[in-house]
Write an enzyme that holds these catalytic residues in place. Sequence first.
Site, mmCIF file in Angstrom:
data_model
loop_
_atom_site.group_PDB
_atom_site.id
_atom_site.type_symbol
_atom_site.label_atom_id
_atom_site.label_comp_id
_atom_site.label_asym_id
_atom_site.label_seq_id
_atom_site.Cartn_x
_atom_site.Cartn_y
_atom_site.Cartn_z
ATOM 1 N N SER A 252 7.824 6.227 9.616
ATOM 2 C CA SER A 252 9.141 6.793 9.350
ATOM 3 C C SER A 252 9.940 5.868 8.461
ATOM 4 O O SER A 252 9.642 4.687 8.333
ATOM 5 C CB SER A 252 9.886 7.034 10.658
ATOM 6 N N LYS A 253 10.971 6.466 7.869
ATOM 7 C CA LYS A 253 11.842 5.679 7.011
ATOM 8 C C LYS A 253 12.525 4.601 7.832
ATOM 9 O O LYS A 253 13.073 3.664 7.289
ATOM 10 C CB LYS A 253 12.868 6.581 6.334
ATOM 11 N N ARG A 254 12.486 4.772 9.137
ATOM 12 C CA ARG A 254 13.121 3.756 9.978
ATOM 13 C C ARG A 254 12.176 2.591 10.266
ATOM 14 O O ARG A 254 12.620 1.557 10.709
ATOM 15 C CB ARG A 254 13.616 4.382 11.286
ATOM 16 N N ASP A 255 10.881 2.777 10.029
ATOM 17 C CA ASP A 255 9.973 1.631 10.184
ATOM 18 C C ASP A 255 10.365 0.644 9.106
ATOM 19 O O ASP A 255 10.056 0.841 7.941
ATOM 20 C CB ASP A 255 8.502 2.046 9.966
ATOM 21 N N TYR A 259 8.886 -0.014 3.328
ATOM 22 C CA TYR A 259 9.442 0.040 1.978
ATOM 23 C C TYR A 259 8.647 -0.818 1.005
ATOM 24 O O TYR A 259 8.261 -1.943 1.331
ATOM 25 C CB TYR A 259 10.913 -0.405 1.974
#
Length: 481
Positions: A252-255, A259
Site C-alpha cells: 500500500s501507499k502507506r507502506d 516509494y
Amino acid sequence: MEVRTRFAPSPTGYMHLGNLRSALYTFLFARHNGGKFILRIEDTDQARYVEGATDVIYRTLRDIGMDWDEGPDVGGGYGPYIQSERKDMYLPYAEQLVREGKAYYCFCTKEELDARREAAAARGETFKYDKHCLHMPKEEIARRIAAGEPYVIRQNVPESGEASFDDIIYGHIAVDCAELDDMILIKADGMPTYNFANVIDDHTMGITHVMRGNEYLASTPKYNLLYDAFGWEKPVYIHMTPIMRDAQHKLSKRDGDAYYEDFLAKGYLKEAIVNYVALLGWNPGDEREFFTMEELIRAFSVEGMSKSPAIFDVNKLTWMNAEYIRRLSPAEFTTHALPYYEKAGVAGMDHAVLSRILQPRTEVFTQIPDMVDFLAQLDETYSPELFTNKKSKTNPEVAKAVLSLVIPALSALPDWTEESIHGLLLGMAAEQGMKNGTLLWPVRIALAGKQVTPGGAIEIAVLLGRSEALRRIALGLAKLG
Ligand code: GLU
C-alpha cells in the site's frame, strides 16, 4: 495503427513502486511497438494538490530513462497535457451529452442527497442516485440555472442491460447497468470529475491502449458507457494485477518503504530497482533475469504479463541490487559509495582500496558506514580474546610476540604502500617459519578491534596510514600485557 499509450499519474508527491511499474510497462509497450509514450498529469482533484509533486514524476521518469514523446514540458499535438490546463475542454462534451439525453442537470443539494441516503440505509439498501432530476422540464432547468442555483451534470446510465468490455489481462468484465450510479461528470464548480476528465482525455489524446492498475477495473464499464454515449471507439484495456506485500495485503501507499525515492535513499541502484520492478508481474518467457532498459524494450510483451498478483520481495530486490553493484566499474562504485564514505568519516582514505574491499560485499550502499566504522574509530574496549584463532594458530601469547616484532619493522619501512607492507609482513612470516595467517591475524585484530572486517591486515594498514596503524598495534600489544 500507431500505438499511443499514456502514463496518467495524479501528482501525490511520491512515486510508489506500483506507479513506477505502471509507467514502465506503458513505456515498454509503446517503445516495443514503435508507438508513442505520453505523459498526462491528472490534477483535476485540486484538493489533493501537492506542491512539487509533478517534479517528482518528471525527475523519476527521466532518471530512469523513460522519456515521454508528448507531455507537459515537451508539448505535442494533443496538449495541454496537464488536466487543470484543459479545464475548459470538458464542459462542452458534457453539454453535448445533455442535449442528446445521455446526461442531465441535477440540482439536488447535499442535504437532500444525505436525507435520501439515510432513508435508503434505514431500508437496508445501498443508495444510488435515483434519477430524481432526470425528467425535470426544460423550462424549470432554465429557470433554476438563470436563478444561479448550483447544479452538477450527471451521466444518464441505462436502467437495464449490461456494460461490459474485454480486458487483455482480466478477460471479460461485465456489470449490470442497474448497479451503476449516475455518476457526476461536471461538478458544481464547473470542473470535471476525475472519471469524466480521464475518459475525455484518453479519447481526445488518441490513446489506443490504456494500461493501468486494476483498481480502475471496476470503473471501466462506466467509462465505456461514456464512449458508447459519444459513439467513440474504445481503447484496448490492459489492467495490471496488483503488487502485494504478502498473500493478503496489497503493497500500500502507506507502506513507508514502497516509494522509489526511498529505495534510492536506502542505497539501491535505480537500474536494479527498475529491473526488479519489471519482473514484478511480467516475465520474458525464458530464464533471463537481468535486463537493461534496451533489453526490456526488446523483450517486453503483454503476453508475458502475469494474470496473478505479484509479491514484492525485498530480499530478491536486495540480491539483485548486490549483483548490479558487483557489475559496476571500480570508479562507478566509488561514485555511488562516496556519500557513505563521507558519512562514515573515511572519505579521506584511499578510495581505490576502500572500494576494492567493499564492492564485493556491499548489497546496498547504506551498509557501508557500518562496515567501515572501525576505520574511522577503533573501539578500544575490544577483548584480547579476539586474538585467539584456531585456524590461524594464534592466541594472546603468539599475538604478543607477533606485534612486538612488527612494530619496529613497520616503523622502519621506507614507504607505506600495500606492496611494501605486504613484502615486509610476508617476509617476516617466512623468516619466523609462521603461516602467513599466524602473523596477519593479530595485526588485523589490533588494527580493527574486531574479527570480521572487509579487507585484510595489509589493506587496513594502508587505509589507516602509518601513524594510526602503529598507534593501534601498540595499543593491541599493551592490551596483551
Ligand atoms: N490518475 C490515476 C492514478 O494516478 C491513473 C488513472 C489511469 O491510468 O487511468 O492512479
